[in-house]
Motif scaffolding. Structure first.
Motif, PDB file in Angstrom:
ATOM      1  N   TYR A 135     -37.819 -33.836 -80.530  1.00  0.00           N
ATOM      2  CA  TYR A 135     -37.397 -32.665 -79.751  1.00  0.00           C
ATOM      3  C   TYR A 135     -37.991 -31.379 -80.313  1.00  0.00           C
ATOM      4  N   THR A 136     -38.057 -31.269 -81.616  1.00  0.00           N
ATOM      5  CA  THR A 136     -38.630 -30.075 -82.231  1.00  0.00           C
ATOM      6  C   THR A 136     -40.090 -29.902 -81.831  1.00  0.00           C
ATOM      7  N   ILE A 137     -40.850 -31.001 -81.877  1.00  0.00           N
ATOM      8  CA  ILE A 137     -42.261 -30.963 -81.493  1.00  0.00           C
ATOM      9  C   ILE A 137     -42.403 -30.594 -80.016  1.00  0.00           C
ATOM     10  N   CYS A 138     -41.584 -31.191 -79.168  1.00  0.00           N
ATOM     11  CA  CYS A 138     -41.676 -30.932 -77.725  1.00  0.00           C
ATOM     12  C   CYS A 138     -41.311 -29.486 -77.399  1.00  0.00           C
ATOM     13  N   ASN A 152     -24.755 -35.407 -78.247  1.00  0.00           N
ATOM     14  CA  ASN A 152     -24.084 -34.155 -77.891  1.00  0.00           C
ATOM     15  C   ASN A 152     -25.064 -32.994 -77.736  1.00  0.00           C
ATOM     16  N   GLN A 153     -26.054 -32.918 -78.617  1.00  0.00           N
ATOM     17  CA  GLN A 153     -26.969 -31.780 -78.588  1.00  0.00           C
ATOM     18  C   GLN A 153     -28.015 -31.878 -77.490  1.00  0.00           C
ATOM     19  N   TYR A 154     -28.574 -33.092 -77.312  1.00  0.00           N
ATOM     20  CA  TYR A 154     -29.697 -33.233 -76.392  1.00  0.00           C
ATOM     21  C   TYR A 154     -29.363 -34.003 -75.121  1.00  0.00           C
ATOM     22  N   GLY A 155     -28.169 -34.565 -75.031  1.00  0.00           N
ATOM     23  CA  GLY A 155     -27.824 -35.350 -73.855  1.00  0.00           C
ATOM     24  C   GLY A 155     -28.655 -36.607 -73.737  1.00  0.00           C
TER      25      GLY A 155
END
Length: 346
Positions: A166-169, A201-204
């Motif tokens: 997610y950080t990279i995206c 919870n954070q990213y679904g």
């Protein structure tokens, strides 16, 4: 086409709705002889409202994808009604890594075997420590841009590895993963129920879970605590079952038998098989998007499909009794906001 007898859930935060029960041909797609009854299973699934089918290039080293492709062609079902996922393995086919070159060729080969123009979900089938994650994510996004896949996900990634995706995206404006594929059953709970909860919870993030019967240990066949002779003595999955058997039962046979007997008593009381109880328990978890189940016969598949109705019978009281029988509920993560020096640690 959706069925009133099937439950459907969104796959993560995407608009893709998948049946809560899905079919995977990891064990059924390793030989050409399996093609006929594999088709019968798929036909039964589709008539029962199952719309999600999972495979991988590693299964049978391409044979599973080939059989699934032939089955879809034979059935002539509307492609818009079928959701197909496959997985690219960093160690498959003698060519290691999820490099840009390797992934580009691998997706073309998979689509050729499947006889499809695209797959709906493309998974990274294990983390590749030797290829920069940024490189693999970039080519996965290019595959989506070229309409060879619509979504992508991870399989057996750690929470830290998923967070890195997610950080990279977010940094590069790329499409992030929508789903993690991991093991989940009554004996393997820590990852789904504790480790991945912050990610859910954070990213679904959605979850497509495999081995919901713990390799068959929860089917009721091993309630006496013994690993009986059978196909697991000879096929490619024998070692895996024996390893799981030793992990669950080895050194605690009497306790394992009590657990199995407790589960059987609950299943008998609510009028279902022990396998149905185990499957129903898995899909009762709202973080599970779909439970992937294989089958070696139509009878076995029909039994699994019955878990949809069984899940409706799992009241809070029944679920509490299941927890008592299992005795392995993961401890919740520490809530440091509510912590005081005199608070009991759990």
């Amino acid at each position: 086409m959706e069925s009133d007898s099937m439950e459907y859930r969104y796959l993560g935060r995407s608009g893709l709705k998948v049946s809560v029960f899905s079919f995977g041909n990891m064990t059924s797609g390793w030989s050409d002889e399996a093609e006929r009854w594999n088709f019968e299973c798929i036909d039964k699934c589709i008539r029962s409202g199952v719309n999600f089918f999972d495979t991988a290039e590693y299964y049978g080293l391409g044979v599973a994808e080939t059989i699934l492709g032939k089955n879809f062609k034979q059935g002539g079902w509307d492609r818009d009604d079928i959701i197909v996922s496959t997985k690219l393995n960093p160690y498959g086919f003698g060519v290691q890594g999820l490099s840009r070159k390797r992934v580009r060729q691998a997706i073309n080969n998979s689509l050729s075997r499947l006889q499809l123009d695209y797959v709906d979900v493309l998974f990274m089938h294990r983390f590749d420590p030797e290829t920069p994650l940024k490189e693999t994510i970039r080519i996965f996004n290019e595959i989506i841009d070229n309409d060879k896949a619509f979504y992508w996900g991870t399989s057996v990634f750690t929470p830290q590895q998923i967070s890195e995706c997610y950080t990279i995206c977010e940094k590069h404006g790329w499409i992030p993963p929508i789903v993690e594929q991991c093991e989940y059953n009554m004996f393997e709970r820590e990852n789904i129920e504790r480790s991945l909860v912050p990610i859910f919870n954070q990213y679904g993030l959605g979850a497509t879970v495999w081995s919901p019967l713990a390799g068959g240990l929860l089917s009721g066949k091993y309630n006496d605590g013994n690993l009986h002779p059978g196909r697991y003595d000879t096929d490619l999955f024998g070692g895996r079952l024996r390893e799981k058997f030793e992990k669950v039962i080895g050194g605690r046979k009497e306790a394992a038998i009590r657990t199995f007997q407790g589960l059987k008593a609950i299943a008998d009381e609510i009028g279902c098989t022990q396998a149905q109880l185990a499957l129903a328990w898995v899909i009762k978890n709202p973080d599970v998007s779909t439970a992937i189940v294989g089958a070696s016969s139509i009878k076995q598949l029909e039994d699994s499909l019955g878990c949809i109705e069984v899940s409706k019978k799992l009241s809070p009281e029944i679920l509490a009794r299941i927890e008592d029988a299992l005795g392995n509920r993961p401890a919740p993560s520490m809530n440091w906001r509510n912590f005081t020096p005199n608070s009991p640690r759990r």
